[in-house]
Write an enzyme that holds these catalytic residues in place. Structure first.
Site, PDB file in Angstrom:
ATOM      1  CG  LEU A  65      -1.867  -1.233   1.292  1.00  0.00           C
ATOM      2  CD1 LEU A  65      -2.626  -1.247   2.603  1.00  0.00           C
ATOM      3  CD2 LEU A  65      -2.840  -1.207   0.114  1.00  0.00           C
ATOM      4  N   PRO A  66       0.258   2.411  -0.337  1.00  0.00           N
ATOM      5  CG  PRO A  66      -1.066   3.921  -1.528  1.00  0.00           C
ATOM      6  CD  PRO A  66      -1.128   2.624  -0.778  1.00  0.00           C
ATOM      7  CB  THR A  96       8.238   2.314   1.579  1.00  0.00           C
ATOM      8  OG1 THR A  96       8.799   1.408   0.638  1.00  0.00           O
ATOM      9  CG2 THR A  96       9.354   3.080   2.267  1.00  0.00           C
ATOM     10  CE  LYS A 171      12.000   1.259  -0.229  1.00  0.00           C
ATOM     11  NZ  LYS A 171      12.466   1.081  -1.579  1.00  0.00           N
TER      12      LYS A 171
END
Ligand code: NAD
Length: 295
Positions: A65-66, A96, A171
């Site tokens: 998901l965003p 992320t 990340k």
């Protein structure tokens, strides 16, 4: 073969789900965008009407998901999946998001006996399509071993960064560096162009010199240098400026929490905010190249 639920079939999620189908897994999918759900159903997935249906009998539930608010809402919000997930399901969130939100979602699920790892990815849309993503997993050892064979269907390198949330920290360090490399590569190529150099020749020279980096090699921001990258396709994403700006916001929060000096990250965040303010939020992040253009 496993039964896998997949939620979030955007630029990244759709090709990732496709690779799970190709590997022979039984994949049940959901996205708010019904069009992409139907597309995946034609390719062998089971289309679900909502996220709850995705969880039925699933050994793994993967979300892509965003941002953190979408992940929190999906699992912990009103009618959140926490109410229906079984203790036999292992949740893999590949979005992320900030490490604190990942830990909050993970710890809340685990308080109900539902296992969770954060597993953000690197490698872009091309890596998602080719099944060569890098997965950066945060979670305990047993969960890492359980998810690794599934992630190997979508990625080439599967790293265990540490405990829950550690995947997100690693990340965000990577994406901060990527944004700096993309901005630096863009300004260098534009300076070359302003001196009459051919951007393809200049790129080849830098690729064989000490300026070599991932953006030059695989994602050149100058239109026409590499076919089939966003810059050669009107900066269609790819990886949207809005998402890179979000990630740089996360990087700045992470820097503040740890007392880290990140002057180039801060500058990069401002450059991407400027690009957003010019209306380029939905373009690929390599469109930062246009900021340095001499008009
Ligand atoms: P995207 O916007 O293309 O896709 C997100 C999808 O989630 C959309 O299809 C949207 O409809 C769906 N969605 C949103 N809320 C939902 C909900 N409640 N239920 C079901 N579906 C929902 O984004 P993307 O580029 O695929 O990126 C996804 C994540 O991966 C982001 O966190 C991004 O930062 C990260 N990421 C992206 C790239 C890239 O190159 N695009 C690379 C690495 C990581």
């Amino acid at each position: 073969m496993a039964k896998i639920g997949f939620i979030g079939l955007g630029n990244m999620g759709a090709p990732m789900a496709r690779n799970l189908i190709k590997a022979g897994h039984e994949v049940q999918v959901f996205d708010l965008n019904q069009h992409v759900v139907s597309q995946l159903a034609e390719e062998g997935a089971t289309a679900c009407k909502n996220a709850v249906d995705v969880t039925v009998d699933a050994q793994f539930v993967i979300s892509m998901l965003p941002a953190a608010k979408h992940v929190q809402q999906l699992y912990l919000g009103e009618n959140g999946l926490i109410e229906c997930l079984s203790q036999d399901t292992l949740v893999i969130d590949c979005s992320t998001i900030d490490a604190a939100s990942a830990k909050h979602v993970g710890e809340t699920l685990e308080s109900k006996g539902i296992s969770f790892v954060d597993a953000p990815v690197s490698g872009g849309v091309a890596g998602a399509a080719a099944g060569t993503l890098t997965f950066i997993v945060g979670g305990d050892d047993a969960h890492f071993e359980a998810v690794k064979p599934i992630l190997e269907n979508m990625g080439k390198n599967i790293f265990h960064a540490g405990a829950m949330g550690a995947g997100q920290v690693a990340k965000i360090c990577n994406n901060m560096l990527l944004s700096i490399l993309m901005a630096g590569t863009s300004e260098a190529i534009q300076m070359g162009i302003n001196h009459g150099l051919d951007p393809k020749v200049l790129s080849d020279i830098m690729l064989s010199s000490s300026g070599r980096n991932w953006t030059l090699e695989l994602y050149n921001p100058c239109p026409g240098v590499i076919d089939s990258v966003p810059s050669s396709n009107n900066y269609e994403p790819g990886f949207m400026v809005d998402l890179m700006a979000k990630d740089l916001g996360l990087a700045m929060e992470a820097a503040q929490h740890s007392g880290s000096a990140t002057p180039l990250g801060a500058l990069s965040k401002n450059l991407y905010t400027l690009l957003q303010n010019q209306g380029a939020g939905k373009q690929d992040f390599s469109s930062i190249f246009t900021l340095f253009e001499k008009k």
